[in-house]
Design a protein around this motif. Structure first.
Motif, mmCIF file in Angstrom:
data_model
loop_
_atom_site.group_PDB
_atom_site.id
_atom_site.type_symbol
_atom_site.label_atom_id
_atom_site.label_comp_id
_atom_site.label_asym_id
_atom_site.label_seq_id
_atom_site.Cartn_x
_atom_site.Cartn_y
_atom_site.Cartn_z
ATOM 1 N N PHE A 1 0.839 -1.208 0.000
ATOM 2 C CA PHE A 1 0.000 0.000 0.000
ATOM 3 C C PHE A 1 0.872 1.256 0.000
ATOM 4 O O PHE A 1 1.883 1.333 0.675
ATOM 5 N N ALA A 2 0.440 2.251 -0.790
ATOM 6 C CA ALA A 2 1.066 3.582 -0.849
ATOM 7 C C ALA A 2 2.491 3.517 -1.391
ATOM 8 O O ALA A 2 3.335 4.303 -0.994
ATOM 9 N N LYS A 3 2.745 2.610 -2.358
ATOM 10 C CA LYS A 3 4.078 2.545 -2.920
ATOM 11 C C LYS A 3 4.381 3.748 -3.788
ATOM 12 O O LYS A 3 5.471 4.310 -3.741
ATOM 13 N N ASP A 4 3.390 4.160 -4.593
ATOM 14 C CA ASP A 4 3.596 5.357 -5.415
ATOM 15 C C ASP A 4 2.645 6.479 -5.045
ATOM 16 O O ASP A 4 2.950 7.646 -5.226
ATOM 17 N N ARG A 5 1.454 6.152 -4.504
ATOM 18 C CA ARG A 5 0.550 7.182 -4.014
ATOM 19 C C ARG A 5 -0.401 6.572 -2.994
ATOM 20 O O ARG A 5 -0.584 5.359 -2.958
ATOM 21 N N CYS A 6 -0.968 7.444 -2.177
ATOM 22 C CA CYS A 6 -1.767 7.000 -1.027
ATOM 23 C C CYS A 6 -3.245 7.281 -1.291
ATOM 24 O O CYS A 6 -3.688 8.425 -1.227
ATOM 25 N N GLU A 7 -4.005 6.214 -1.642
ATOM 26 C CA GLU A 7 -5.431 6.361 -1.934
ATOM 27 C C GLU A 7 -6.243 5.796 -0.768
ATOM 28 O O GLU A 7 -6.413 4.578 -0.618
ATOM 29 N N SER B 1 4.058 -0.439 2.028
ATOM 30 C CA SER B 1 5.270 -0.664 1.260
ATOM 31 C C SER B 1 6.459 -0.068 2.012
ATOM 32 O O SER B 1 6.328 0.913 2.742
ATOM 33 N N SER B 2 7.621 -0.677 1.843
ATOM 34 C CA SER B 2 8.827 -0.161 2.498
ATOM 35 C C SER B 2 9.171 1.231 1.978
ATOM 36 O O SER B 2 9.717 2.053 2.718
ATOM 37 N N THR B 3 8.815 1.514 0.715
ATOM 38 C CA THR B 3 9.067 2.854 0.156
ATOM 39 C C THR B 3 8.304 3.911 0.933
ATOM 40 O O THR B 3 8.850 4.959 1.301
ATOM 41 N N PHE B 4 7.026 3.649 1.219
ATOM 42 C CA PHE B 4 6.213 4.616 1.968
ATOM 43 C C PHE B 4 6.737 4.787 3.394
ATOM 44 O O PHE B 4 6.791 5.900 3.926
ATOM 45 N N SER B 5 7.165 3.684 4.035
ATOM 46 C CA SER B 5 7.673 3.775 5.405
ATOM 47 C C SER B 5 8.919 4.648 5.463
ATOM 48 O O SER B 5 9.077 5.457 6.387
ATOM 49 N N LYS B 6 9.805 4.504 4.465
ATOM 50 C CA LYS B 6 11.001 5.349 4.449
ATOM 51 C C LYS B 6 10.643 6.804 4.239
ATOM 52 O O LYS B 6 11.222 7.707 4.858
ATOM 53 N N GLN C 1 -11.948 1.134 10.694
ATOM 54 C CA GLN C 1 -12.309 -0.055 9.921
ATOM 55 C C GLN C 1 -11.811 -1.343 10.584
ATOM 56 O O GLN C 1 -12.044 -2.429 10.063
ATOM 57 N N ASN C 2 -11.100 -1.217 11.709
ATOM 58 C CA ASN C 2 -10.564 -2.388 12.426
ATOM 59 C C ASN C 2 -9.614 -3.185 11.532
ATOM 60 O O ASN C 2 -9.695 -4.413 11.423
ATOM 61 N N ILE C 3 -8.685 -2.471 10.878
ATOM 62 C CA ILE C 3 -7.698 -3.084 9.995
ATOM 63 C C ILE C 3 -6.345 -3.059 10.695
ATOM 64 O O ILE C 3 -5.933 -2.033 11.227
ATOM 65 N N LYS C 4 -5.631 -4.189 10.669
ATOM 66 C CA LYS C 4 -4.297 -4.256 11.260
ATOM 67 C C LYS C 4 -3.284 -3.755 10.238
ATOM 68 O O LYS C 4 -3.242 -4.231 9.106
ATOM 69 N N VAL C 5 -2.441 -2.784 10.657
ATOM 70 C CA VAL C 5 -1.448 -2.169 9.773
ATOM 71 C C VAL C 5 -0.081 -2.760 10.092
ATOM 72 O O VAL C 5 0.348 -2.783 11.250
ATOM 73 N N ILE C 6 0.609 -3.258 9.055
ATOM 74 C CA ILE C 6 1.911 -3.903 9.221
ATOM 75 C C ILE C 6 2.911 -3.179 8.324
ATOM 76 O O ILE C 6 2.632 -2.896 7.161
ATOM 77 N N ALA C 7 4.103 -2.865 8.881
ATOM 78 C CA ALA C 7 5.123 -2.130 8.145
ATOM 79 C C ALA C 7 6.180 -3.093 7.614
ATOM 80 O O ALA C 7 6.512 -4.087 8.254
ATOM 81 N N LYS C 8 6.689 -2.772 6.407
ATOM 82 C CA LYS C 8 7.791 -3.517 5.823
ATOM 83 C C LYS C 8 9.051 -2.657 5.885
ATOM 84 O O LYS C 8 8.990 -1.445 5.999
ATOM 85 N N GLY C 9 10.197 -3.311 5.770
ATOM 86 C CA GLY C 9 11.432 -2.552 5.773
ATOM 87 C C GLY C 9 12.563 -3.348 6.391
ATOM 88 O O GLY C 9 12.404 -4.506 6.781
ATOM 89 N N PRO C 10 13.732 -2.717 6.519
ATOM 90 C CA PRO C 10 14.887 -3.426 7.087
ATOM 91 C C PRO C 10 14.676 -3.770 8.558
ATOM 92 O O PRO C 10 13.997 -3.053 9.286
ATOM 93 N N SER C 11 15.292 -4.872 8.979
ATOM 94 C CA SER C 11 15.157 -5.321 10.374
ATOM 95 C C SER C 11 16.169 -4.585 11.247
ATOM 96 O O SER C 11 17.051 -5.168 11.875
#
Length: 859
Positions: free
Chosen positions: A763-769, A784-789, A811-821
């Motif tokens: 989600f939100a790799k190139d834009r946030c809808e 996406s790791s790009t958005f997190s950075k 909406q009761n959605i769980k948000v998970i971040a990607k990226g380096p450990s």
């Protein structure tokens, strides 16, 4: 008197008598007109002043009682919905309200209904009423009246009701003038009712708008208060930050801190304590107290101060809480302290720095002068961290000043040693720089040819593609080069000769391109060239021709010569390219076409080339059903590395060009959509078998939008229903969902309707809808790791993240971040509101395709 005079007198008296009768008639008319006018004025005034209809009818009744016998008066209005007459007002001397309500459904059959049907005024005496009942014209309900008069009420020539006055006394009848008054009143009654109804509606709208404005003002006032608090906190932070730059001694810093705390809360009694971890003693460098201002040092014990230091949290303690802590043995208090010197409310906050807790700051009140609250705790906690850093800085400066004299004595002795050490250190730094540069070069260049390797080439291609997307007029091209007969050189001349051949080829190729172009070795005998700043496509073809011309020369070693060559595939920049994988795929396809067409030539990519690639040999392994694959699993963890009940399961394949690559990338090389779906369906089957063996409650598995197409969706649902789908969440790429067809969107919603779990990937790799988050009922959202950075680098992305978190919470959605450990990376994201992360991946057992139908088995 003569007879003539008598006759004249008689005539004169007759004239006077007639005039007198006429004057009385005129007087009666004027009186009646006055009554009508006065009654209408009163009715108009009531219609303009009363707030609701329930007050209008009594007002009309009061007006009528001044002019006609109307102690018994009621108004009936027609309800067009039920087509019946309903009682709107009722006043009667003999019959209570229950009587007309009992017979309300029979109003149409009584006197009132008779008037309503006739549409004109009717006057009945008791005898006339009885006669009408005998003739069957109407029915009589309730107590019979001696005199009864009913007047129809009209609105725009339509009768809407009846106004009735009745008398139970024989001598109280109704005159023509009184009936006329009733008729006139009825003419204006409909208008009065309409005016009151409009006023009621207007007042209702005013009340609604007033309530809305009040709520808006309340919200605005709350926002103003919040901004005031934020501004006050900012001003406090400014004051604290100024303390860090002042050249005052530490005692003055403590006094300024006391003044700042006074602006926050009650601080007549305040002390600052510092804790020494080595000696386990508490010192009190600052103490202002109405009973004790000495602040003698003491060892670490079991007091309120120690409770704050141990818990590292702010503590608000009143008398009841103090007694409970003493009973539990958490706190011990001296027994010789008088009751009036015991604090009735106590507030303490730890002074935290990057090195840990260095002490605490305490406010206390005696004799119930003040009672500290949780708001006081939040405020003092807010400023205590800043104060701790200021105190830590000044303590360090103080220690530096104490050591400054000692250091000055040693400076002269150590100067020579430091110079030598600096010289040696400088040499080490220079050497390390060279090593780092060499390591960077080795990591991004081929060890044999010193050309850029796959990693560096893909990085530069990604930058070039992004630049092209912003500036489409700046064209580029990629040349995929495969050397012909390289295997013959290794077989006949040896691998050392093959290495020398590759080194010579790399040097020759570098002379065929410009300085700003990029030549890289992907591996083996495969090279790629990135040409930028092209003005026409012919320039790329010219480079390919130069390379082919160079490769026409035979390679000779050890007295043997072998004729090699180069098969080159060319693809040019175009708006449809979104990923570098697509560019490499098309250049690779064009290269294979050139090799199959006779080798030692170049071909430009055409969309039809993808279809021809289906005929490649199985040894090439460029198709999904030919690529060896395996799974990788990654657990969902929190910041403190605590694992959760979810994990991410992804499929990977070994591509001959791209190496170990995710299925998300490999599926772009699929030339057959049927083949793609069969492989993906079998991947899902294999994933279910792994899920059944897993202890995780939920496994997240990426899928493509192809499974949502009409011809594939039924097979997908059948597979999900045949397995434990409650433990599987299907992840769909955000970009695919954004451009999904109407059928795919409908099928995605059908998955949710059937009780299956879905999530949004990348989600939100190139834009946030944000509208995607509300359109579908997602259970998981993988950023996406790009958005997190970008969140950590740019303020506007932080605001976008707060919008995402607000919607996902609703909406009761769980948000998970990607990226380096990296712990610092996750800590920064945690401060922005993200608490779930993708852990390290670990490989699972590989698998292969048993039949051409892409059936997956575990190997």
């Amino acid at each position: 008197m003569s007879s003539k005079s008598l006759e004249d007198s008689a005539t004169h008296f007759d004239k006077l008598a007639r005039k007198n009768v006429r004057l009385k008639s005129l007087l009666q008319k004027y009186k009646q007109s006055h009554h009508l006018q006065h009654a209408l004025l009163q009715l108009s005034e009531q219609a303009s002043t009363v707030a609701e209809l329930t007050l209008l009818y009594p007002a009309i009744h009061n007006i009528l009682q001044d002019y006609i016998p109307s102690k018994n008066f009621f108004v009936v209005l027609h309800n067009p919905v039920y087509d019946n007459l309903e009682l709107s007002y009722f006043a009667d001397e003999k019959d209570g309200l229950s009587v007309p309500l009992k017979y309300e459904q029979y109003f149409k059959e009584g006197l009132t209904g008779y008037v309503f049907k006739q549409g004109k005024t009717s006057y009945f005496t008791k005898q006339q009423t009885e006669l009408a009942v005998e003739q069957g014209l109407l029915k009589c309900f309730g107590t019979p009246a001696e005199h009864w008069v009913g007047v129809p009420v009209y609105r725009d020539k339509s009768i809407i009701g009846v106004m009735v006055a009745q008398s139970y006394e024989k001598d109280l009848s109704y005159s023509e003038q009184q009936i006329e008054l009733l008729e006139v009143m009825s003419l204006y009654l409909a208008t009065a009712i309409e005016r009151v109804k409009k006023r009621e509606l207007l007042e209702s709208e005013v009340k609604i708008r007033t309530r809305a404005l009040t709520q808006s003002n309340q919200a605005l006032n709350e926002e103003i208060q919040q901004r005031k608090k934020a501004l006050e906190r900012q001003q406090i932070l400014f004051k604290i930050s100024e303390l860090a730059t002042l050249s005052e001694n530490l005692d003055d810093v403590y006094k300024h801190v006391h003044e700042i705390i006074k602006t926050i809360t009650y601080a007549d009694n305040l002390y600052i304590a510092l804790y020494d971890e080595q000696t386990h003693w508490l010192s009190f460098p600052y103490c202002v107290d109405e009973y004790n201002d000495t602040g003698r040092p003491r060892p670490f014990a079991k007091g309120f101060s120690e409770l704050v230091l141990s818990s590292e949290e702010c503590q608000v303690i009143d008398i009841d809480k103090a007694n409970n802590l003493i009973k539990l043995g958490v706190v011990e208090r001296p027994v010789d302290v008088p009751a009036e010197r015991t604090a009735t409310s106590w507030l303490g906050a730890p002074l935290k720095t990057s090195q840990g807790v260095i002490g605490l700051i305490v406010c206390q009140a005696y004799n119930n002068k003040h009672e500290f609250t949780q708001d006081d705790c939040e405020l003092i906690t807010f400023v205590s961290h800043q104060i701790a850093n200021v105190i830590q800085t000044h303590l360090a400066n103080q220690e530096l000043k104490l050591n400054h004299q000692k250091l000055e004595n040693r400076v002269a002795e150590k100067t020579k040693e430091l110079r030598q050490a600096n010289l040696h250190l400088q040499m080490q730094i220079e050497e390390r720089k060279k090593i780092e540069q060499q390591l960077y070069h080795d990591a991004h260049h081929d060890s044999l040819t010193s050309l850029p390797n796959r990693s560096l080439f893909l990085t530069q291609l990604e930058k070039t593609l992004q630049h092209y997307q912003r500036y489409p007029e700046q064209q580029f091209a990629v040349l995929f080069i495969d050397l012909d007969k390289f295997k013959d050189i290794n077989d006949h001349l040896g691998h050392q000769a093959g290495d020398q051949f590759l080194i010579g080829v790399a040097e020759s190729f570098s002379h065929c391109i410009r300085e700003h172009d990029l030549l890289a070795r992907l591996g083996g005998d495969e090279f790629v060239v990135l040409l930028t700043h092209l003005t026409e496509q012919q320039q790329a073809q010219d480079v390919a021709k130069r390379i082919i011309e160079i490769m026409r020369k035979p390679f000779c070693m050890k007295g043997q010569c072998i004729q090699s060559g180069a098969s080159i595939g060319i693809t040019y920049s175009k708006p449809s390219y979104k990923h570098t994988d697509e560019i490499i795929r098309d250049a690779d396809a064009a290269m294979y076409y050139a090799k199959n067409a006779g080798r030692n030539r170049f071909e430009c990519f055409h969309p039809l080339l993808n279809a021809s690639n289906v005929q490649h040999d199985a040894d090439n392994m460029h198709h999904l059903d030919d690529l060896p694959m395996h799974f990788r699993s990654a657990e969902i963890i929190t910041l403190d590395e605590q694992t959760r009940a979810e994990s991410l399961l992804e499929a990977f394949g070994e591509h001959p060009v791209l190496g170990s690559t995710s299925f998300e990338v490999l599926k772009k090389f699929a030339t057959d959509r049927v083949q793609h779906f069969e492989v993906e369906l079998n991947l899902l089957k294999q994933a279910f078998s792994l899920v059944s063996d897993s202890k995780k409650e939920k496994v997240l598995f990426p899928c493509s939008g192809l499974v949502l197409e009409r011809i594939n969706f039924q097979a997908l649902c059948k597979l999900l229903k045949a397995h434990d789908a409650n433990r599987m969440c299907l992840l769909f790429n955000e970009q695919e969902i954004r451009y999904a067809s109407a059928v795919q969107i409908e099928n995605l919603k059908n998955l949710v309707a059937q009780g299956f779990s879905i999530g949004l990937n990348e989600f939100a790799k190139d834009r946030c809808e944000l509208n995607l988050l509300t359109e579908f009922q997602f259970d998981y959202l993988l950023l996406s790791s790009t958005f997190s950075k970008r969140v950590l680098q740019q303020e506007n992305y932080h605001l976008q993240l707060q919008g995402v978190l607000a919607i996902t919470k609703l909406q009761n959605i769980k948000v998970i971040a990607k990226g380096p450990s990296i712990f610092n990376y996750r800590t920064l994201l945690d401060k922005h509101g993200l608490s779930l992360f993708i852990g390290k991946q670990h490989a699972l057992a590989p698998f292969e395709y048993e039949t051409p139908s892409a059936q997956i088995i575990t190997s």
